[in-house]
Design an enzyme around this catalytic site. Structure first.
Site, PDB file in Angstrom:
ATOM      1  N   ARG A   1       0.818  -1.214   0.000  1.00  0.00           N
ATOM      2  CA  ARG A   1       0.000   0.000   0.000  1.00  0.00           C
ATOM      3  C   ARG A   1       0.855   1.269   0.000  1.00  0.00           C
ATOM      4  O   ARG A   1       0.421   2.325   0.416  1.00  0.00           O
ATOM      5  CB  ARG A   1      -0.949   0.019   1.206  1.00  0.00           C
ATOM      6  CG  ARG A   1      -1.809  -1.215   1.319  1.00  0.00           C
ATOM      7  CD  ARG A   1      -2.983  -1.191   0.337  1.00  0.00           C
ATOM      8  NE  ARG A   1      -3.578  -2.517   0.241  1.00  0.00           N
ATOM      9  CZ  ARG A   1      -4.086  -3.042  -0.860  1.00  0.00           C
ATOM     10  NH1 ARG A   1      -4.043  -2.366  -1.980  1.00  0.00           N
ATOM     11  NH2 ARG A   1      -4.622  -4.235  -0.849  1.00  0.00           N
TER      12      ARG A   1
ATOM     13  N   ASP B   1      13.442  -9.622  -1.236  1.00  0.00           N
ATOM     14  CA  ASP B   1      14.366  -8.643  -1.813  1.00  0.00           C
ATOM     15  C   ASP B   1      15.842  -9.010  -1.718  1.00  0.00           C
ATOM     16  O   ASP B   1      16.691  -8.304  -2.254  1.00  0.00           O
ATOM     17  CB  ASP B   1      14.144  -7.276  -1.142  1.00  0.00           C
ATOM     18  CG  ASP B   1      14.114  -7.381   0.373  1.00  0.00           C
ATOM     19  OD1 ASP B   1      15.003  -8.042   0.957  1.00  0.00           O
ATOM     20  OD2 ASP B   1      13.195  -6.808   0.987  1.00  0.00           O
TER      21      ASP B   1
ATOM     22  N   HIS C   1       8.847 -16.804   0.832  1.00  0.00           N
ATOM     23  CA  HIS C   1       8.082 -16.370  -0.339  1.00  0.00           C
ATOM     24  C   HIS C   1       8.943 -16.257  -1.595  1.00  0.00           C
ATOM     25  O   HIS C   1       8.568 -15.592  -2.548  1.00  0.00           O
ATOM     26  CB  HIS C   1       7.373 -15.036  -0.042  1.00  0.00           C
ATOM     27  CG  HIS C   1       6.370 -15.143   1.068  1.00  0.00           C
ATOM     28  ND1 HIS C   1       6.126 -14.137   1.960  1.00  0.00           N
ATOM     29  CD2 HIS C   1       5.574 -16.167   1.449  1.00  0.00           C
ATOM     30  CE1 HIS C   1       5.211 -14.540   2.850  1.00  0.00           C
ATOM     31  NE2 HIS C   1       4.872 -15.761   2.550  1.00  0.00           N
TER      32      HIS C   1
END
Ligand SMILES: [Zn+2]
Length: 243
Positions: free
Chosen positions: A35, A104, A119
């Site tokens: 978001r 990342d 993930h």
């Protein structure tokens, strides 16, 4: 502050710490959450770029997002004080494994040698047909010519090596994570709101197996009541104080 001193002593005395990290630690490096506000990021809808069903239907949407937003951020970001502090704790011989919800690669860049990525990672790109792997640099070169990027070997469509919404976590990776949690003597949960299951179960398993549990997060979490330490502050501020 007394709380932090006591935590620092426990960390120094622990023999096999497992760190469990979430989006909060990456946010401190400047990686926006889904978001995230402003600019190009809001041009793309996470319910589309993060969804496997949408990816299969329209892979170009993800790859445009990757080219415009994800790749420029990944090129720019660096591990922050919290990532570096976890590496220091590993170096001191106390920390064995980092389990992360992040994609990342910043823990590895900070030096952490044992990282379980629940993930997956956005730094590896994989062919959906022949499983050939590419670096993000290679994928970006392809993107400049063609979207979606195609495999050099078989012309299959490339995808990031991440778990999309709508996909299962890799059962072997999850098993490794649970095993690490169950055998640690201290679980340090950092920057995770501990609400996404099954991942949030990992700190609880450690606690149930007898480990101490510390939660460092900006906001409160559902596991605060069972934790030995709860520190509601930025990871980059707290972790350097406990190494
Ligand atoms: Zn291929």
């Amino acid at each position: 502050m007394d709380n932090i001193k006591a935590l620092a002593t426990d960390i120094q005395n622990a023999q096999s710490i497992v760190a469990f990290t979430g989006a909060g630690i990456s946010a401190e490096s400047g990686i926006p959450t889904y978001r995230g506000e402003g600019g190009l990021w809001t041009k793309y809808d996470p319910s589309k770029y993060a969804s496997i069903s949408y990816f299969l239907q329209n892979p170009s949407y993800y790859w445009n997002f990757f080219k415009d937003v994800r790749y420029p951020i990944l090129k720019k970001v660096k591990p922050n004080k919290a990532h570096l502090a976890l590496f220091e704790i590993e170096n001191a011989g106390n920390l064995k494994t980092v389990i992360t919800q992040n994609i990342d690669g910043l823990h590895q860049e900070a030096g952490s040698s044992s990282v379980i990525e629940l993930h997956g990672t956005t730094r590896t790109i994989i062919c959906m047909d022949c499983s050939r792997k590419y670096t993000i640099g290679e994928a970006f070169t392809k993107l400049e010519r063609q979207i979606p990027p195609l495999c050099t070997k078989c012309s299959g469509i490339l995808r990031p090596d991440v778990v999309f919404f709508g996909e299962m976590l890799d059962p072997e990776i999850l098993r490794d994570a649970y095993a690490a949690a169950a055998s640690c003597d201290f679980l340090l949960a950092v920057g995770s709101s501990l609400v996404v299951y099954p991942a949030a179960d990992i700190p609880l398993r450690a606690k149930q197996a007898g480990a101490k549990l510390a939660i460092i997060n900006i906001d409160s979490t559902p596991l605060d009541s069972v934790a030995d330490y709860v520190i509601n502050d930025a990871a980059g501020k707290v972790l350097p104080l406990i190494t």
